[in-house]
Write an enzyme that holds these catalytic residues in place. Structure first.
Site, PDB file in Angstrom:
ATOM      1  N   ARG A  86      -7.549   5.939  17.272  1.00  0.00           N
ATOM      2  CA  ARG A  86      -7.303   5.837  15.819  1.00  0.00           C
ATOM      3  C   ARG A  86      -8.654   5.703  15.117  1.00  0.00           C
ATOM      4  NH1 ARG A  86      -3.916   1.685  17.966  1.00  0.00           N
ATOM      5  NH2 ARG A  86      -5.256   0.157  16.924  1.00  0.00           N
ATOM      6  N   ASP A 100     -17.853  -1.490 -17.383  1.00  0.00           N
ATOM      7  CA  ASP A 100     -17.911  -0.034 -17.432  1.00  0.00           C
ATOM      8  C   ASP A 100     -19.323   0.535 -17.493  1.00  0.00           C
ATOM      9  OD1 ASP A 100     -14.999  -0.060 -17.968  1.00  0.00           O
ATOM     10  OD2 ASP A 100     -15.671  -0.939 -19.856  1.00  0.00           O
ATOM     11  N   CYS A 107     -21.807  -4.658 -16.227  1.00  0.00           N
ATOM     12  CA  CYS A 107     -20.624  -4.813 -17.085  1.00  0.00           C
ATOM     13  C   CYS A 107     -19.419  -4.142 -16.423  1.00  0.00           C
ATOM     14  CB  CYS A 107     -20.875  -4.181 -18.451  1.00  0.00           C
ATOM     15  SG  CYS A 107     -22.439  -4.656 -19.214  1.00  0.00           S
ATOM     16  N   ARG A 152      -2.519 -11.197  14.075  1.00  0.00           N
ATOM     17  CA  ARG A 152      -2.283 -10.708  12.712  1.00  0.00           C
ATOM     18  C   ARG A 152      -0.842 -10.213  12.655  1.00  0.00           C
ATOM     19  NH1 ARG A 152      -5.984  -5.957  10.088  1.00  0.00           N
ATOM     20  NH2 ARG A 152      -4.966  -4.769  11.728  1.00  0.00           N
ATOM     21  N   LYS A 165      -5.599   5.174   5.482  1.00  0.00           N
ATOM     22  CA  LYS A 165      -5.074   4.101   4.627  1.00  0.00           C
ATOM     23  C   LYS A 165      -6.052   3.808   3.488  1.00  0.00           C
ATOM     24  CE  LYS A 165      -7.121   0.627   7.666  1.00  0.00           C
ATOM     25  NZ  LYS A 165      -6.887  -0.117   8.921  1.00  0.00           N
ATOM     26  N   TYR A 211     -24.914  -8.717 -21.126  1.00  0.00           N
ATOM     27  CA  TYR A 211     -24.277 -10.022 -21.326  1.00  0.00           C
ATOM     28  C   TYR A 211     -25.132 -11.157 -20.751  1.00  0.00           C
ATOM     29  CZ  TYR A 211     -19.917  -7.557 -22.405  1.00  0.00           C
ATOM     30  OH  TYR A 211     -18.955  -6.765 -22.968  1.00  0.00           O
ATOM     31  N   HIS A 242      -4.304  -3.597  18.678  1.00  0.00           N
ATOM     32  CA  HIS A 242      -5.503  -3.464  17.840  1.00  0.00           C
ATOM     33  C   HIS A 242      -6.498  -4.545  18.260  1.00  0.00           C
ATOM     34  CE1 HIS A 242      -7.706  -2.003  14.423  1.00  0.00           C
ATOM     35  NE2 HIS A 242      -7.633  -3.126  13.737  1.00  0.00           N
TER      36      HIS A 242
HETATM   37  C1  LIG Z   1      -7.691   0.363   9.958  1.00  0.00           C
HETATM   38  C2  LIG Z   1      -7.166   0.508  11.332  1.00  0.00           C
HETATM   39  C3  LIG Z   1      -7.786   1.369  12.254  1.00  0.00           C
HETATM   40  C4  LIG Z   1      -9.081   2.102  11.974  1.00  0.00           C
HETATM   41  O1  LIG Z   1     -10.172   1.216  12.167  1.00  0.00           O
HETATM   42  P1  LIG Z   1     -11.685   1.721  12.029  1.00  0.00           P
HETATM   43  O2  LIG Z   1     -12.495   0.561  12.444  1.00  0.00           O
HETATM   44  O3  LIG Z   1     -11.856   2.065  10.592  1.00  0.00           O
HETATM   45  O4  LIG Z   1     -11.815   2.908  12.900  1.00  0.00           O
HETATM   46  C5  LIG Z   1      -7.182   1.533  13.488  1.00  0.00           C
HETATM   47  N1  LIG Z   1      -6.048   0.861  13.801  1.00  0.00           N
HETATM   48  C6  LIG Z   1      -5.442   0.017  12.949  1.00  0.00           C
HETATM   49  C7  LIG Z   1      -4.205  -0.675  13.363  1.00  0.00           C
HETATM   50  C8  LIG Z   1      -5.982  -0.201  11.700  1.00  0.00           C
HETATM   51  O5  LIG Z   1      -5.382  -1.053  10.855  1.00  0.00           O
END
Ligand SMILES: *Cc1c(COP(=O)(O)O)cnc(C)c1O
Length: 401
Positions: A242, A335, A333, A157, A59, A286, A186
């Site tokens: 994951r 850029d 800045c 969440r 992601k 700046y 999660h």
């Molecule tokens: C982003 C995410 C992960 C990965 O988490 P890390 O800490 O980067 O390994 C796993 N599961 C879900 C649902 C996430 O949103």
């Protein structure tokens, strides 16, 4: 003088310019070491054993590393699934020819259902409305759409509340247009020292799974662990883990540093675009918040806060040139940013004379000096995840195989 109206042909935007590498087109770029991605996934494979599937979480443009390239490397390095945060990210991967299962990690808007079916993405589901709409749309074209049920075990969440998961399944499981392919949760605190909340979430997840089995529903691919849980808690591996931050060679927290060896994949470089002596008392950038202390050379680098170097790092960060740490000075800045090379002789440091074109390290190693994403994150009071994503905003990436 060029008369634009009479020129008759458009300027050539597709020729030699696009053949230049990112680091040639612009003197600021991100380097991504794809070999590090492979080695990190190999470390995780060793850690989890041969039987657990790996989902590579790509992601947010693969945490700034470039989603398509990282997804391809991850799949070539043993990952079997990809995780994204929205439908657009999934479509980008499909359009690049990636055929592996892609899970959208939270329930998308119902408006995306046609695209989900067309691109064969797998949505997370946490509401009956979405599940039934998906089922109707799939059944209308004689398809069965896979989905993963997301259970909220305490992070509050997204996800169906763990106590409501059986009811939700009772409402949707009958539908011939959808098929439960996996169940997941999660963890909110897998990277924290205290394990109390983690244990509560884990127990709730087990209970929800038990109830599903009691109802005669096969949960399919069960998954729960992000990077931190994968490293710390073997009991959370289930059928799949994951992996996000760890694949990129970064640790989710200091706790995991001693538990697995990882290789950061991202470095950030720039070339010096201007050098000038600035006399004592003259200001730079700046607001002129930096004043020259005397005999210094000020070097300019062609990247700034639009490239991910937060303005809040002004006067706090360093860059590396010829193995030496040089302070960034003046306001960063949009850029550009400036650094100081002190020309006054000193016993305690080398005198560095920057020249236009010299390569400077913003993130990475040079000699025995190193600046990490964690170092910059610490200066900002944020986390390495946040820093990595920022560098993906405008800087182009150069890939090393
Ligand atoms: C982003 C995410 C992960 C990965 O988490 P890390 O800490 O980067 O390994 C796993 N599961 C879900 C649902 C996430 O949103």
């Amino acid at each position: 003088m060029v008369n634009r109206d009479d020129s008759g042909s458009a300027p050539d935007l597709t020729g030699t310019f696009t053949k230049l590498s990112a680091s040639e087109r612009r003197w600021a770029w991100v380097e991504v070491d794809l070999e590090a991605i492979r080695r990190n996934l190999q470390r995780f494979r060793r850690h989890i054993g041969p039987d657990v599937l790996i989902m590579a979480v790509v992601k947010a443009n693969a945490y700034g590393h470039g989603a398509v390239e990282i997804a391809k490397k991850a799949l070539a390095s043993g990952a079997k699934q990809l995780g994204v945060s929205n439908v657009d990210e999934g479509i980008t991967l499909r359009r690049a020819g990636i055929m592996a299962p892609i899970l959208v990690l939270s329930e998308p808007p119902q408006e995306t259902i046609q695209a989900i079916l067309h691109y064969q993405l797998t949505p997370a589901v946490h509401s009956a409305d979405f599940a039934l709409a998906l089922g109707e749309a799939a059944a209308a074209i004689d398809r069965v759409a896979d989905y993963h049920l997301k259970i909220d075990t305490g992070m509050n969440r997204v996800g169906v509340h763990y106590a409501d998961a059986p009811d939700l399944l009772r409402t949707i499981d009958f539908h011939r247009g959808i098929q439960l392919q996996g169940v997941f949760t999660h963890f909110a605190t897998a990277d924290e020292v205290d394990t109390f909340e983690f244990s509560r979430q884990y127990e709730r997840f087990l209970t929800a799974l038990e109830e599903m089995r009691y109802m005669g529903i096969n949960p399919g691919i069960v998954h729960a662990a992000n990077t931190a849980a994968t490293i710390r808690y073997k009991q959370t591996h289930f059928h799949m883990v994951r992996i996000g931050i760890g694949m990129y060679g970064l640790h989710p927290s200091p706790i995991t540093r001693s538990m697995i060896e990882l290789y950061p994949a991202m470095s950030v470089y720039a070339r010096v675009s201007m050098v000038k002596p600035v006399p004592m008392g003259d200001g730079v950038s700046y607001g002129m918040r930096y004043r020259s202390p005397g005999n210094v050379l000020i070097g300019t680098l062609p990247l700034g806060y639009a490239d991910g170097i937060s303005r809040e790092l002004s006067g706090k960060m360093h860059v590396l040139l010829n193995g030496a740490r040089l302070p960034q000075v003046g306001s960063i800045c949009m850029d550009m940013m400036m650094f100081e090379a002190d020309q006054r002789t000193s016993a305690s440091r080398q005198t560095i004379q920057p020249k236009v074109g010299d390569e400077v390290v913003i993130v990475g190693a040079d000699g025995n000096q190193q600046i990490t994403l964690d170092d910059l994150a610490d200066l900002l009071g944020t986390i390495n995840y946040d820093m990595a994503c920022r560098f993906g905003e405008r800087l182009q990436r150069v890939y090393l195989d």
